[in-house]
Design a protein around this motif. Structure first.
Motif, mmCIF file in Angstrom:
data_model
loop_
_atom_site.group_PDB
_atom_site.id
_atom_site.type_symbol
_atom_site.label_atom_id
_atom_site.label_comp_id
_atom_site.label_asym_id
_atom_site.label_seq_id
_atom_site.Cartn_x
_atom_site.Cartn_y
_atom_site.Cartn_z
ATOM 1 N N GLY A 226 0.867 -1.262 -0.032
ATOM 2 C CA GLY A 226 -0.003 0.033 -0.029
ATOM 3 C C GLY A 226 0.770 1.382 -0.060
ATOM 4 O O GLY A 226 2.088 1.280 -0.494
ATOM 5 N N GLU A 352 -2.916 6.139 0.329
ATOM 6 C CA GLU A 352 -3.693 5.235 0.755
ATOM 7 C C GLU A 352 -3.019 4.488 1.965
ATOM 8 O O GLU A 352 -1.760 4.444 2.170
ATOM 9 N N PHE A 354 -1.479 1.772 4.641
ATOM 10 C CA PHE A 354 -0.369 1.033 4.036
ATOM 11 C C PHE A 354 0.288 0.056 5.232
ATOM 12 O O PHE A 354 -0.566 0.280 6.432
#
Length: 381
Positions: A226, A352, A354
């Motif tokens: 991510g 985003e 992670f």
């Protein structure tokens, strides 16, 4: 005032006509109709006694130009009412008059969504070319000015090398976060960014009276999944709002809000408040130059009267809708060796969620110095 026709490339001379009024000169040159106040004309004289060409500074005491400057003779070599001859090139007047400025943009840009940016195939600049040649530096800055983001490749993945990179174009702006910072999910600061959570699109330091102009990101290490970076052209989104609902754009550019940062973590104690509208425009041409958008840090809305606040929420929702359109989202995976420069006055960034250990370093740059570097290389900035 004596008017001199400057050099131009038109095949035929442009039409020039003028008419004197009680306090101003009405001048038409080509398609531009200008109204030039006599005091303004006297104040901007570029003669040796009024303007120092070596320092590019005004020598004339503006306050000494009083109402006696009421009429002027528009004829080469004829003296004005104070015995002074003021000469202007017609192109200079078109460029510098209010009417001329309304037709120009201060900062040429290419507005983009994800597809437009990908199709443009904007190249990254090699680190060595960036650091050692004016050509590489100019290419980088041109990309940055047009798109609000630019990349440098083959950077050694250290904080020290990232600092050298940043100093090539600007003085580093030291803030409450320090000069150069390491960025990990260690909860060391009272900010969502110091977690592994996803971050929605936003601009940074909205709680500063002058938000930081440029942000530098360099991922030094990521052992996990991510963590892609999200980039959105805020000016493109605002342009869509202007096109679809100009009343929303006008409200977002007129209503001031407060953004606030309150931090009491470890030895970090801060209380910052910044005030300004979401959209900031130059009043003479309505050109957008700064977007201040951060839903995390927006303070209580107490600067908007009750008969306006609901309309403001509608306008904010319209802008947010544009910012969140999937086609406007550019996702980039930052890797060691690839540094990203972001125009924090224009491009929103996010992240985003992670997993694993992820370390970034970076800094903020002073906007004036970046633009200064660009202008010295002959770019419009």
């Amino acid at each position: 005032a004596a008017l001199a026709r400057g050099h131009h490339t038109a095949p035929r001379p442009l039409r020039c006509a003028w008419q004197l009024h009680g306090d101003h000169l009405e001048l038409t040159y080509g398609t531009t109709l200008m109204r030039l106040d006599f005091v303004w004309l006297r104040d901007h004289c570029r003669s040796a006694s009024c303007y120092n060409a070596k320092t590019n500074q005004r020598s004339l005491d503006t306050a000494s130009v009083g109402p006696a400057v009421q009429r002027a003779h528009v004829q080469a070599g004829e003296r004005g009412p104070d015995g002074h001859v003021t000469r202007y090139g017609l192109e200079w007047l078109v460029k510098n008059s209010y009417e001329g400025q309304k037709k120009q943009v201060m900062h040429p840009r290419i507005l983009w969504n994800a597809e437009i940016y990908r199709q443009a195939q904007v190249p990254s600049v090699d680190c060595r070319s960036f650091l050692e040649t004016d050509e590489g530096l100019k290419e980088f800055l041109q990309n940055f000015l047009l798109y609000g983001i630019a990349f440098v490749e083959n950077v050694a993945p250290t904080k020290e090398d990232t600092e050298i990179l940043a100093e090539r174009i600007s003085i580093i702006r030291e803030t409450i976060y320090g000069r150069m910072w390491y960025f990990t999910s260690d909860f060391s600061r009272g900010d969502t960014a110091y977690t592994k959570l996803a971050l929605d699109r936003h601009t940074d330091t909205t709680y500063f009276q002058e938000p930081c102009g440029i942000q530098v990101f360099h991922c030094l290490k990521h052992e996990g999944t991510g963590g892609r970076t999200l980039l959105v052209d805020g000016f493109h989104a605002a342009e869509q709002v202007l096109r679809r609902a100009p009343e929303h754009f006008e409200l977002l550019s007129r209503v001031p809000l407060k953004h606030e940062y309150v931090e009491n973590v470890g030895g970090c104690h801060n209380h910052m408040i910044g005030v300004g509208p979401v959209l900031n425009v130059y009043p003479w041409n309505n050109e957008l130059y700064l977007i201040r958008y951060n839903n995390y840090d927006r303070a209580v809305i107490n600067t908007v009267p009750h008969d306006v606040v609901r309309r403001w929420y509608h306008a904010h929702r319209a802008l947010t809708t544009e910012l969140r359109r999937p086609e406007n989202e550019l996702w980039v995976k930052l890797k060691p060796g690839k540094a990203l420069f972001v125009d924090n006055w224009r491009v929103l960034h996010g992240r985003e969620a992670f997993t694993g250990y992820r370390q970034l370093c970076g800094c903020y740059l002073t906007r004036d110095d970046v633009l200064n570097t660009a202008r010295l290389l002959g770019l419009q900035a």
